[in-house]
Design a protein around this motif. Sequence first.
Motif, short mmCIF file in Angstrom:
data_model
loop_
_atom_site.label_atom_id
_atom_site.label_comp_id
_atom_site.label_asym_id
_atom_site.label_seq_id
_atom_site.Cartn_x
_atom_site.Cartn_y
_atom_site.Cartn_z
N ALA A 171 5.74 -4.33 -1.85
CA ALA A 171 5.83 -3.31 -2.73
C ALA A 171 6.91 -2.49 -2.53
CB ALA A 171 4.55 -2.49 -2.71
N ALA A 172 7.48 -1.69 -3.40
CA ALA A 172 8.53 -0.74 -3.11
C ALA A 172 7.90 0.43 -2.12
CB ALA A 172 8.84 -0.03 -4.48
N HIS A 175 5.50 2.82 -3.59
CA HIS A 175 4.21 2.48 -4.58
C HIS A 175 3.11 2.77 -3.65
CE1 HIS A 175 1.32 -0.59 -5.99
NE2 HIS A 175 2.15 -0.65 -7.01
N PRO A 176 2.11 3.43 -4.57
CA PRO A 176 0.71 3.98 -3.92
C PRO A 176 0.15 2.86 -2.94
CG PRO A 176 0.69 4.16 -6.25
CD PRO A 176 1.92 3.40 -6.10
N ALA A 178 1.54 1.11 -0.79
CA ALA A 178 2.57 1.10 0.46
C ALA A 178 2.13 2.20 1.41
CB ALA A 178 4.04 1.03 0.07
N ALA A 191 -4.56 -3.60 -8.55
CA ALA A 191 -3.05 -3.44 -8.64
C ALA A 191 -2.50 -4.37 -9.88
CB ALA A 191 -2.60 -3.93 -7.33
N TRP A 193 0.15 -6.99 -10.67
CA TRP A 193 0.80 -8.08 -9.84
C TRP A 193 2.09 -8.68 -10.66
CZ3 TRP A 193 -0.57 -9.84 -5.08
CH2 TRP A 193 -1.69 -9.15 -4.53
N ALA A 233 9.49 -5.84 -7.97
CA ALA A 233 8.84 -5.01 -6.92
C ALA A 233 9.58 -3.97 -6.36
CB ALA A 233 8.31 -6.22 -5.91
N GLY A 236 9.58 -1.05 -8.38
CA GLY A 236 8.52 -0.31 -8.45
C GLY A 236 7.44 -0.67 -9.61
N GLY A 238 5.29 -3.11 -9.65
CA GLY A 238 4.12 -3.73 -9.23
C GLY A 238 4.16 -4.44 -8.01
N ILE A 239 3.15 -5.20 -7.29
CA ILE A 239 3.37 -5.72 -6.11
C ILE A 239 3.47 -7.10 -6.21
CG2 ILE A 239 1.85 -3.67 -5.12
CD1 ILE A 239 -0.57 -5.74 -4.90
#
Length: 300
Positions: A171-172, A175-176, A178, A191, A193, A233, A236, A238-239
């Motif tokens: 993830a970036a 990102h929450p 991370a 999340a 995807w 990703a 930001g 998504g993952i």
Amino acid sequence: MALTLRQLQIFLAVADQGSTAAAAVAVALSQSAASAALNELESLLGARLFDRVGKRLILNDNGRLLLPQARQMRDGAATIERQFAGAETGAPLGLRIGASTTIGIYLLPALLARFAARHGHSVPHVSIANSAAIGAAVAEFEVDLGLIEGPCHCAGLLVEAWIKDRMVLVAAPGHPLAAPGTLTPAALRGAGWLLREAGSGTREAVEQALLPHLHYLRPAGEFSNSEAIKRAAAAGLGIACLPRVVVADLLAGGQLRELATPLPPLRRNFYLIRHEGKMLSARLSAFLQLCREGAPRGGG
């Protein structure tokens, strides 16, 4: 029955070109000679091989049945000619290789360079598509060898486990998920995807690895190649779960962060596939042996 390789060659040219006029140019014949050869072939087989749609010739079900067998016979004849002409594994004529996207972009170029260094320069013809499409191309004798990322479901193919690939969640940095301590199974279920398209070996591997634990992946986007997913990703959106070899550059540069997943290690096999009726030329045998020695860069 007096079936000839020349008739099959013209049949294949018509199938590729869509008309006897274009096929005649491809095989260096007059249009009347090409048409006559095709008519003779259809007469010998007692079946029409094409539907006539205006000026175009479109393969019908009989033609589609003959197509892979004709390709096999053409390739076998070409292999015999090269062998008895004294062709070596490094002669200019090249292999036709099909590779799924991750392998074709990140692993195959170095394999081909190593093959050229060992056996001399040749001109490979490379097709890159998802694993399902490469499996179909091998089944139809459109390529000599396939290198794919997921299980192959085509009949009549020899499937050989090749190398292990490591998948990672990324993830970036902002990102929450991370943030340390946030990566729980419940958080992963909620999340968004970033996923490959259906038919992709990476998509199949991701679903096989994650669905037993998460039961559902909520799509935040679907992309036709992994390069687009990793960029999405990093932006930001998504993952993602991708081969480590794909994301190594953005991980090193700090645009992506590898997530410490609570799930079991995510690994999968890459596979070598070829048709069980494919003749192994000296060149193809040499390339298979090089592949079995391992990829120059592995996914882990």
